[in-house]
Each structure stands twice: as structure tokens, then as C-alpha cells.
Design a protein around this motif. Structure first.
Motif, short mmCIF file in Angstrom:
data_model
loop_
_atom_site.label_atom_id
_atom_site.label_comp_id
_atom_site.label_asym_id
_atom_site.label_seq_id
_atom_site.Cartn_x
_atom_site.Cartn_y
_atom_site.Cartn_z
N LEU A 189 0.84 -1.19 0.00
CA LEU A 189 0.00 0.00 0.00
C LEU A 189 0.87 1.24 0.00
CD1 LEU A 189 -2.58 -1.04 2.75
CD2 LEU A 189 -2.81 -1.28 0.26
N SER A 190 0.54 2.17 -0.87
CA SER A 190 1.23 3.45 -0.93
C SER A 190 0.24 4.47 -1.47
CB SER A 190 2.46 3.37 -1.84
OG SER A 190 3.09 4.62 -1.91
N GLY A 191 -0.24 5.32 -0.59
CA GLY A 191 -1.25 6.30 -0.99
C GLY A 191 -2.06 6.69 0.23
N THR A 192 -3.34 6.97 0.02
CA THR A 192 -4.15 7.40 1.16
C THR A 192 -4.59 6.19 1.99
OG1 THR A 192 -6.29 7.29 0.03
CG2 THR A 192 -5.03 9.36 -0.17
N VAL A 193 -4.82 6.45 3.28
CA VAL A 193 -5.32 5.40 4.18
C VAL A 193 -6.66 4.89 3.66
CG1 VAL A 193 -6.18 4.97 6.51
CG2 VAL A 193 -4.11 6.35 6.18
N GLU A 194 -7.51 5.82 3.25
CA GLU A 194 -8.84 5.44 2.75
C GLU A 194 -8.73 4.48 1.56
OE1 GLU A 194 -13.04 7.57 1.58
OE2 GLU A 194 -11.18 8.66 1.14
N ASP A 195 -7.89 4.82 0.59
CA ASP A 195 -7.73 3.95 -0.58
C ASP A 195 -7.12 2.61 -0.19
OD1 ASP A 195 -8.82 5.86 -2.25
OD2 ASP A 195 -6.87 6.57 -3.00
N GLY A 196 -6.18 2.62 0.76
CA GLY A 196 -5.56 1.38 1.21
C GLY A 196 -6.57 0.44 1.86
N ASP B 88 -22.93 -9.71 -0.60
CA ASP B 88 -23.66 -8.46 -0.35
C ASP B 88 -22.90 -7.48 0.53
OD1 ASP B 88 -26.00 -9.26 -1.84
OD2 ASP B 88 -26.45 -10.62 -0.20
N PHE B 89 -21.57 -7.53 0.50
CA PHE B 89 -20.73 -6.59 1.24
C PHE B 89 -20.20 -5.56 0.25
CE2 PHE B 89 -17.14 -4.91 3.52
CZ PHE B 89 -17.45 -5.06 4.86
N VAL B 90 -20.45 -4.28 0.52
CA VAL B 90 -20.05 -3.21 -0.39
C VAL B 90 -19.37 -2.09 0.39
CG1 VAL B 90 -21.92 -3.72 -2.03
CG2 VAL B 90 -22.27 -2.00 -0.23
N LEU B 91 -18.75 -1.18 -0.34
CA LEU B 91 -18.10 -0.02 0.25
C LEU B 91 -18.99 1.21 0.07
CD1 LEU B 91 -14.55 -0.57 -1.29
CD2 LEU B 91 -15.29 -1.14 1.03
N ALA B 92 -19.10 2.02 1.11
CA ALA B 92 -19.77 3.31 0.98
C ALA B 92 -18.94 4.17 0.03
CB ALA B 92 -19.89 3.98 2.34
N PRO B 93 -19.52 5.19 -0.56
CA PRO B 93 -18.73 6.07 -1.44
C PRO B 93 -17.51 6.63 -0.71
CG PRO B 93 -21.07 6.56 -1.66
CD PRO B 93 -20.93 5.60 -0.52
N ALA B 94 -16.41 6.74 -1.44
CA ALA B 94 -15.16 7.29 -0.87
C ALA B 94 -15.41 8.73 -0.44
CB ALA B 94 -14.04 7.21 -1.89
N LYS B 95 -14.73 9.12 0.64
CA LYS B 95 -14.91 10.46 1.19
C LYS B 95 -13.79 11.41 0.76
CE LYS B 95 -18.29 9.20 4.21
NZ LYS B 95 -18.03 8.37 5.33
N GLY B 96 -12.69 10.88 0.25
CA GLY B 96 -11.59 11.73 -0.19
C GLY B 96 -10.64 12.16 0.93
N TYR B 97 -10.54 11.37 1.99
CA TYR B 97 -9.61 11.68 3.07
C TYR B 97 -8.17 11.64 2.54
CZ TYR B 97 -13.67 10.70 6.03
OH TYR B 97 -14.91 10.70 6.60
N THR B 98 -7.31 12.50 3.08
CA THR B 98 -5.97 12.66 2.50
C THR B 98 -4.84 12.05 3.33
OG1 THR B 98 -5.78 14.83 3.55
CG2 THR B 98 -6.64 14.77 1.28
N GLU B 99 -5.11 11.51 4.52
CA GLU B 99 -4.06 10.89 5.33
C GLU B 99 -3.42 9.75 4.53
OE1 GLU B 99 -7.07 11.68 6.21
OE2 GLU B 99 -6.99 12.82 8.08
N THR B 100 -2.10 9.60 4.65
CA THR B 100 -1.39 8.63 3.81
C THR B 100 -0.88 7.43 4.61
OG1 THR B 100 0.69 9.83 4.06
CG2 THR B 100 -0.69 10.40 2.17
#
Length: 194
Positions: free
Chosen positions: A112-119, A140-152
Motif C-alpha cells: 500500500l502506498s497512498g491514502t489510508v482510505e484507498d488502502g 452483499d458486502f459493499v463499500l460506501a462512497p469514498a470520502k476523499g480523506y488525504t491521510e497517507t
């Protein structure tokens, strides 16, 4: 307090009409847990078995066509006791829906290299939403829409329990997380506490 059983992802199934006591412990980082003591009636034996999902009325939102159920708990243990003054009592214990993420590990080496949210989203997608082995899918397990948090984050994972890793990563970065039911799906959501 009004308490309902859920018919899996299909909505409310029944109402828990009476109970002796209830402890509903929600956690920002951890799974959360509950303890419910109810009379040992035939109806309660029928509607409150291991695996049953429970929700409080205050945790139901939305309109009739699209309800969301938050702070849902699942029964993991059922104990029957007899008390001379109260009769037969069922003590039910369990945890929040976050516990379902605890069923999976990071199956393949993941860098993983990028935002915590994306990771976090990548780890969940690769290991329980769209894993290479279809037997590892949590239906039936899904992800809520990404919020765009920037922590890496920079990390290499292999074999970690996913729930433990998400919890520790969230604690280090000021995030909470949740798994709730909405639109007939289990929804993973990441929440920034600031």
C-alpha cells in the motif's frame, strides 16, 4: 427502548416485546457488543437464536423504500438460566456487524502506498468483496462512497487479520469505521473523527 430482529438484509422481521435488561456497547474503533436478557418464552426461543440480527428503533433511518440500519448487533451466544423469582431467562450476547470483517485475513502480499482510505478500500476489495478465490467473498458486502480523506499510508501486508489491521490503522490516523445495512447490503464506511 424498542428492539427488533432483522430478516437478514430484508428488513424487520419481529419485535422483541419484553426484556429484563439490555447493554448496547457501540465502539468507534472496535466491534461493539451487547448483552440482552429476555424471558425464556417460546416466542423468544424462536426469534432470538444464534446468528439473529438485532437493531434498536433509534438506529433505523430513511424512508420505507430505503431504510438504513446502523449499530446492528448479531447474536453469537445464547444461554438459558432459571431464577426462582423471574423464571426462565435467556441471556444473549454478541457483537456488531464489524465482526464479519474479522473473518478474513490479507490473503496475498499487498503493498500500500497512498491514502489510508484507498488502502483500506483496496484490502477489503481484494480480500472479501472481489477476491481471486470466490469462496472468500462475503456476499452483499459493499463499500460506501469514498470520502476523499488525504491521510497517507505506506505498508506491506500479508496474513494480517483484516479487522485488527483496520482497527489499528484507524486508531493511528483518527478514523472510525462501521458496517451497517442499507439498500439490502452490508455497507463498510470510514468516518473521520475530526
Amino acid at each position: 427502548m424498542e428492539l427488533y430482529t432483522l430478516d437478514g438484509l430484508n428488513g424487520i422481521k419481529d419485535i422483541v416485546e419484553t426484556f429484563q435488561s439490555v447493554v448496547w456497547n457501540m465502539q468507534f474503533f472496535g466491534f461493539g457488543d451487547f448483552e440482552l436478557v429476555v424471558p425464556g418464552t417460546p416466542k423468544n426461543f424462536q426469534i432470538l437464536s444464534k446468528g439473529t440480527l438485532l437493531v434498536r428503533k433509534t438506529d433505523i433511518s430513511g424512508n420505507y423504500d430505503n431504510l438504513t440500519y446502523k449499530n446492528v448487533m448479531q447474536i453469537h451466544g445464547v444461554k438459558l438460566d432459571y431464577e426462582s423469582e423471574k423464571g426462565w431467562l435467556l441471556t444473549l450476547r454478541g457483537s456488531g456487524l464489524k465482526k464479519m470483517v474479522d473473518q478474513r485475513i490479507v490473503w496475498a502480499q499487498t503493498n500500500l502506498s497512498g491514502t489510508v482510505e484507498d488502502g483500506i478500500r483496496q484490502v477489503l476489495t481484494d480480500n472479501l468483496i472481489q477476491p481471486t478465490d470466490p469462496d472468500r467473498v462475503i456476499q452483499d458486502f459493499v463499500l460506501a462512497p469514498a470520502k476523499g480523506y488525504t491521510e497517507t499510508i505506506e505498508a506491506q501486508l500479508f496474513g494480517e487479520n483484516i479487522a485488527d489491521w483496520i482497527q489499528s490503522t484507524c486508531e493511528m490516523n483518527g478514523f472510525g469505521w462501521d458496517v451497517y445495512i442499507s439498500g439490502g447490503k452490508y455497507v463498510f464506511d470510514l468516518v473521520n473523527c475530526t
